[in-house]
Motif scaffolding. Sequence first.
Motif, short mmCIF file in Angstrom:
data_model
loop_
_atom_site.label_atom_id
_atom_site.label_comp_id
_atom_site.label_asym_id
_atom_site.label_seq_id
_atom_site.Cartn_x
_atom_site.Cartn_y
_atom_site.Cartn_z
N UNK A 146 0.83 -1.37 0.04
CA UNK A 146 0.33 -0.03 -0.04
C UNK A 146 1.08 1.48 0.04
N UNK A 147 1.80 1.81 1.05
CA UNK A 147 2.87 2.25 0.83
C UNK A 147 3.47 2.92 -1.03
N UNK A 148 3.63 1.45 -1.36
CA UNK A 148 4.20 1.84 -2.54
C UNK A 148 3.55 2.61 -3.29
N UNK A 154 -1.54 5.75 -6.91
CA UNK A 154 -2.45 4.62 -6.92
C UNK A 154 -3.40 5.09 -5.47
N UNK A 155 -2.97 5.41 -4.07
CA UNK A 155 -3.68 5.69 -3.24
C UNK A 155 -2.78 7.42 -2.47
N UNK A 156 -4.03 7.87 -2.07
CA UNK A 156 -3.63 9.03 -1.58
C UNK A 156 -4.78 8.82 0.08
N UNK A 157 -3.98 8.49 0.83
CA UNK A 157 -4.38 8.25 2.18
C UNK A 157 -4.52 9.48 2.73
N UNK A 167 -4.57 7.23 7.14
CA UNK A 167 -6.77 6.89 7.55
C UNK A 167 -6.40 6.95 5.77
N UNK A 168 -7.20 5.17 5.22
CA UNK A 168 -7.83 5.57 4.25
C UNK A 168 -9.43 5.62 4.42
N UNK A 169 -10.20 6.71 3.36
CA UNK A 169 -11.35 6.67 3.33
C UNK A 169 -11.68 5.67 2.41
N UNK A 170 -13.52 5.90 2.90
CA UNK A 170 -14.25 4.80 1.10
C UNK A 170 -13.66 4.79 0.26
N UNK A 171 -13.29 6.54 -0.47
CA UNK A 171 -12.72 6.97 -1.34
C UNK A 171 -11.23 6.04 -1.76
N UNK A 172 -10.63 5.76 -0.81
CA UNK A 172 -9.62 4.99 -0.84
C UNK A 172 -9.02 3.97 -0.92
N UNK A 173 -10.02 3.22 -0.30
CA UNK A 173 -10.27 1.73 -0.04
C UNK A 173 -10.67 1.52 -1.19
N UNK A 174 -12.07 1.84 -1.74
CA UNK A 174 -12.31 1.36 -3.54
C UNK A 174 -10.79 1.55 -4.84
N UNK A 175 -9.94 2.27 -4.64
CA UNK A 175 -8.93 2.93 -5.05
C UNK A 175 -8.09 1.82 -4.76
N UNK A 176 -8.05 1.33 -3.72
CA UNK A 176 -6.82 0.85 -3.60
C UNK A 176 -7.42 -1.09 -4.11
N UNK A 177 -8.71 -1.27 -4.07
CA UNK A 177 -9.39 -2.90 -4.02
C UNK A 177 -8.90 -2.32 -6.24
N UNK A 197 -7.06 7.63 -11.16
CA UNK A 197 -7.04 9.17 -11.54
C UNK A 197 -8.15 9.65 -12.50
N UNK A 198 -8.63 8.99 -13.05
CA UNK A 198 -9.52 9.19 -14.51
C UNK A 198 -11.11 9.02 -12.74
#
Length: 241
Positions: A146-148, A154-157, A167-177, A197-198
């Motif tokens: 996740x840090x990578x 790809x993620x921006x907590x 701290x990963x919000x709902x949108x962050x979790x979506x991006x990670x998935x 990004x899109x």
Amino acid sequence: MGRNLQSGERLRPIDLARRHGLSTQAVRNYEQAGILPPADRTPHGYRTYTPLHAHALDAFLALVPGHGHATATAIMRTVNRGETDEALRLVDESHARLLDDRRTLRAVESALDDLVPGTEPHPSSGSGGTLIGPLAHELGIRPATLRKWERAGLVNPRRDPLTGYRVYGEADERDARLARQLRRGGYLLEQIAPFIAQVRSAGGLEPLEAALHDWHARLSARGRAMLTGAAALDAYLGARG
């Protein structure tokens, strides 16, 4: 196998190479790797091949597009050792990976169907969210991954102002998935970042749809190639008797 399989027409390395568009060194390398059965030698030490070797080379070259070089090599080695059941198991495992990739593609499409245009990537208030450890565990990856992904964009907590924890919000979790699914599909981090990004900007899903179309095409081509490889492998097994 016995010498009976080496009987019949004799082929020089150059004959086998020309028929398959290869160099004679490549043919020798394939024999050394166990992809081809051992060749007979003339009294002067020159290799002589037979139609059986041509069948073996046909099979290997047909297996590579669908199964990859490493798996195709393993299949041919086991066949040449007389371990047909093990070779078929390797073929089955490769088909299972293709099926898993198809499931992954469906999961990505499902994830995209759930995207909500205009969703902000991070909540502007409130302390709710998921820490890196629990999210990594849920996704079946390491926190270091996740840090990578964060370094790759790809993620921006957000950071907790008191602890400094991610701290990963709902949108962050979506991006990670979505990142995890695309990685499983064989995409590189630098290819995934524009997709994410899109999604964040809700600027349109056309690039994602094009990628999914390409992914579908690649899986279909792989499946067709596996059929071609199976036919060639069956012919080789028949030639071995």
